[in-house]
Design a protein around this motif. Structure first.
Motif, PDB file in Angstrom:
ATOM      1  N   ASN A  36       0.869  -1.176   0.000  1.00 49.19           N
ATOM      2  CA  ASN A  36       0.000   0.000   0.000  1.00 49.19           C
ATOM      3  C   ASN A  36       0.908   1.230   0.000  1.00 49.19           C
ATOM      4  OD1 ASN A  36      -2.239   1.555   0.150  1.00 49.19           O
ATOM      5  ND2 ASN A  36      -2.595   1.263   2.334  1.00 49.19           N
ATOM      6  N   THR A  56       1.847   4.779   0.819  1.00 46.11           N
ATOM      7  CA  THR A  56       1.490   5.952   1.630  1.00 46.11           C
ATOM      8  C   THR A  56       2.757   6.738   1.915  1.00 46.11           C
ATOM      9  OG1 THR A  56       1.811   4.720   3.650  1.00 46.11           O
ATOM     10  CG2 THR A  56      -0.429   4.794   2.802  1.00 46.11           C
ATOM     11  N   THR A  57       2.585   7.924   2.512  1.00 47.48           N
ATOM     12  CA  THR A  57       3.759   8.745   2.865  1.00 47.48           C
ATOM     13  C   THR A  57       4.632   8.027   3.866  1.00 47.48           C
ATOM     14  OG1 THR A  57       1.922  10.170   3.443  1.00 47.48           O
ATOM     15  CG2 THR A  57       3.957  11.254   2.832  1.00 47.48           C
ATOM     16  N   GLU A  58       3.997   7.230   4.760  1.00 43.05           N
ATOM     17  CA  GLU A  58       4.784   6.562   5.805  1.00 43.05           C
ATOM     18  C   GLU A  58       5.741   5.553   5.207  1.00 43.05           C
ATOM     19  OE1 GLU A  58       1.392   5.276   8.221  1.00 43.05           O
ATOM     20  OE2 GLU A  58       0.860   7.345   7.725  1.00 43.05           O
ATOM     21  N   SER A  98       0.438  15.021  -2.611  1.00 39.35           N
ATOM     22  CA  SER A  98       0.943  14.040  -1.656  1.00 39.35           C
ATOM     23  C   SER A  98       0.431  12.667  -2.059  1.00 39.35           C
ATOM     24  CB  SER A  98       0.455  14.410  -0.255  1.00 39.35           C
ATOM     25  OG  SER A  98       0.041  13.262   0.433  1.00 39.35           O
ATOM     26  N   ASP A 107      -0.785  10.486  -0.348  1.00 44.63           N
ATOM     27  CA  ASP A 107      -1.880  10.003   0.506  1.00 44.63           C
ATOM     28  C   ASP A 107      -3.267  10.328  -0.031  1.00 44.63           C
ATOM     29  OD1 ASP A 107      -0.335   8.826   2.355  1.00 44.63           O
ATOM     30  OD2 ASP A 107      -0.165  10.592   3.649  1.00 44.63           O
ATOM     31  N   THR A 108      -3.337  11.090  -1.130  1.00 49.07           N
ATOM     32  CA  THR A 108      -4.646  11.604  -1.546  1.00 49.07           C
ATOM     33  C   THR A 108      -5.420  10.638  -2.431  1.00 49.07           C
ATOM     34  OG1 THR A 108      -3.443  12.771  -3.260  1.00 49.07           O
ATOM     35  CG2 THR A 108      -4.100  14.048  -1.355  1.00 49.07           C
ATOM     36  N   ARG A 109      -4.970   9.381  -2.535  1.00 49.65           N
ATOM     37  CA  ARG A 109      -5.671   8.421  -3.400  1.00 49.65           C
ATOM     38  C   ARG A 109      -6.903   7.863  -2.692  1.00 49.65           C
ATOM     39  NH1 ARG A 109      -4.856  10.051  -7.891  1.00 49.65           N
ATOM     40  NH2 ARG A 109      -2.793  10.982  -7.929  1.00 49.65           N
ATOM     41  N   LYS A 124      -6.804  -0.417  -7.067  1.00 49.78           N
ATOM     42  CA  LYS A 124      -6.220   0.515  -6.101  1.00 49.78           C
ATOM     43  C   LYS A 124      -4.737   0.723  -6.404  1.00 49.78           C
ATOM     44  CE  LYS A 124      -5.033  -0.262  -1.645  1.00 49.78           C
ATOM     45  NZ  LYS A 124      -5.238  -0.720  -0.263  1.00 49.78           N
ATOM     46  N   GLN A 169      -2.809   4.131  -7.182  1.00 46.06           N
ATOM     47  CA  GLN A 169      -1.700   4.643  -6.366  1.00 46.06           C
ATOM     48  C   GLN A 169      -0.443   4.866  -7.192  1.00 46.06           C
ATOM     49  OE1 GLN A 169      -1.416   1.817  -3.177  1.00 46.06           O
ATOM     50  NE2 GLN A 169      -2.832   2.993  -1.886  1.00 46.06           N
TER      51      GLN A 169
END
Lengths: 218, 325
Positions: B141, B143-145, B174, B176-178, B194, B198
């Motif tokens: 997945n 993400t920014t993290e 960013s 994260d905006t998906r 998904k 992404q």
């Protein structure tokens, strides 16, 4: 004249009951609770005013023709005058708008009392019976709401009605008992012998319900 | 002559005011609140209002769940009937055409057009490649993290990670905006979609395309040609129609041909494990994926704007010279 006794005579001076210094305070009433209290006082004032005028009408017609009814009617009427004055004072104290139809209530109530008395004393008693039946039920409904829906939070953490609500409740309880006593008196004085009994009582009950609905709002 | 008019007007205003007052006394806020109190609906100490509200919500949810064609098959799944999917396609298509800048419309159109045939095809593409299989198995997945932005900023400037970081910063977006997938029924298909969504930003970064509408259409065409995403194909065909003439000309002459050519010739981009490519050299990665860079859209727009300004200035000065003061 007979109407002179309808003037407000009883000016109860605002009694300052001594409160303990750190008596717990209640939370403010919500908008709904305040609106409901206003409505209660408005309709009760209008109702007691109506009752006052009904018995004025009955007394006007019956007192001299049927002397044995005079003390009975006088007793009831005096109680209604007391109720009327009490609610007038409450209305002033809480600054509740009186019913806009007050002139109509006055004329209608006097006409209803005098009119049924003109038919016969029994018809007047049937009128009393019908009115007090509806009023008793209406007071009971108000008492139920006052008991259930004013469970306010106090500053000391407990819950319950405020002093104001308690005193209003006891006033209404007292008045309800008085009205039911009038109902008993009416039955004792042969309200059932009125002709036509059903038409008079059901008609007047309907009129009372419509009047209550209107006085609550307008 | 004015008197009857006045009387007439008063004859209208006073009854209207009276009716308004009467209406507000009977139907106004105070009256409604007091009515509710009389029915015991607001402050009744014998009624647990919070619990009642909870029960109502639960009943509503159960009633809604009963209208769905199947149980939800993954977290966030909203199963739709066929007619609802058709409606979703119609409405989101209409909205996307007129408001492509609203990402929500594009998200819905993407899911409405993601037919199982296409997703199954994409799944086979992934299963036939080793890193594609790994992606399906691990289901990462983005993400920014996971990407660690500060780490990306410290990478050498020739790495793909740094290029991606620079692109994010320049476009002010960013990862994260998906939006999550909602309307696709099969869980595996939902994951693939998904993943496609992404990875969209990586496609932008590796081809150095901005997120202005022309860049988006180019990337959509690339995705359409490369992966066969129906929404992307639709976007590539229909979206240019609502643009300005200059933009459309630029797309038809330069960017769309480039996108189709590149999409058809490069490797399937869904099979790229982008998270592992961040430290690779970006030119080497482009070579490996067989991607050639298109002309920079931003500089092209800037050049055109400068040219236009120059011509305007020339025209204005000439006009000033010819018109008598």
């Amino acid at each position: 004249s007979v109407l002179s006794s309808l003037k407000i005579t009883e000016h109860t001076s605002a009694k300052h009951t001594e409160k303990p210094e750190h008596a717990p305070k209640c939370q403010n009433l919500s908008d709904a609770q305040a609106a409901f209290l206003d409505r209660v006082i408005r309709v009760d004032q209008a109702g007691e005013l109506g009752a006052d005028y009904i018995y004025a009408g009955q007394y006007f017609v019956l007192a001299h023709r049927y002397p044995h009814l005079k003390p009975v009617l006088k007793h009831i009427w005096d109680q209604e005058i007391h109720h009327h004055n009490t609610f007038n004072n409450l209305q002033l104290k809480r600054r509740v708008r009186p019913s806009l139809l007050t002139p109509l209530w006055k004329a209608g109530a006097f006409a209803m009392g005098a009119g049924t008395a003109l038919i016969s004393p029994e018809a007047a008693m049937a009128c009393t019976e019908a009115v007090e039946t509806v009023i008793g039920g209406h007071y009971n409904g108000q008492l139920r709401n006052l008991a259930n829906q004013f469970n306010l939070e106090r500053t000391d953490g407990t819950k319950g009605p405020s002093e104001e609500i308690k005193s209003l409740t006891s006033t209404i309880q007292q008045f309800r008992d008085d009205e039911l006593e009038h109902l008993d008196t009416a039955i004792k004085h042969d309200s059932y012998m009125a002709v036509p009994y059903t038409v008079i009582t059901e008609g007047i009950k309907t009129i009372c319900r419509v009047a209550i609905w209107s006085a609550e709002r307008i | 002559a004015t008197l009857p008019v006045k009387c007439q007007r008063r004859g209208l205003i006073l009854p209207a005011a009276a009716m308004y007052t009467l209406g507000s006394l009977i139907f106004g806020k105070e009256a409604r609140l007091a009515d509710a109190m009389e029915r015991g609906e607001l402050h009744n100490k014998n009624v647990d209002y919070a619990k009642e509200a909870e029960e109502r919500t639960e009943l509503r949810i159960r009633a809604l769940a009963n209208t769905r064609p199947m149980e939800p098959r993954y977290n966030g799944h909203v199963p739709l009937h066929r007619y609802e999917k058709l409606l979703l396609f119609a409405i989101s298509g209409w909205n996307s055409f007129f408001h492509p800048e609203d990402g929500y419309n594009i998200v819905q159109l993407g899911e409405a057009t993601a037919l199982p045939v296409f997703l199954e095809n994409l799944k086979q593409t992934m299963l036939s490649d080793s890193s594609g299989r790994r992606i399906l198995k691990e289901q990462p997945n983005i993400t920014t993290e996971i990407l660690h932005m500060d780490k990306l900023a410290k990478l050498p400037h020739n790495t793909f990670g740094y290029v991606y970081y620079q692109w994010l910063k320049r476009e002010n977006v960013s990862p994260d905006t998906r939006a999550p997938v909602k309307f696709i029924d099969d869980p595996m298909h939902a994951y693939i979609f998904k993943r496609y969504r992404q990875c969209h930003d990586f496609y932008h970064a590796i081809t150095n395309m901005p997120i202005i509408i022309e860049g988006e259409i180019t990337i959509k065409a690339l995705e359409g040609a490369n992966l066969g995403v129906p929404m992307a194909i639709l976007g590539g065909i229909l979206a240019p129609l609502r643009l300005k003439k200059v933009q459309r000309k630029r797309l038809y002459n330069i960017y769309l041909p480039w996108a189709v050519r590149t999409g058809l010739s490069c490797k399937p981009l869904i099979n790229v494990y982008w998270e592992e490519m961040l430290e690779k050299d970006v030119t080497a990665l482009r070579k490996e994926l067989k991607i050639t860079l298109p002309p920079d859209l931003r500089t092209m727009r800037k050049e055109r704007a400068a040219l236009r300004k120059e011509i305007d200035a020339k025209y204005n000065s000439q006009k000033r010279a010819t018109t008598p003061a």
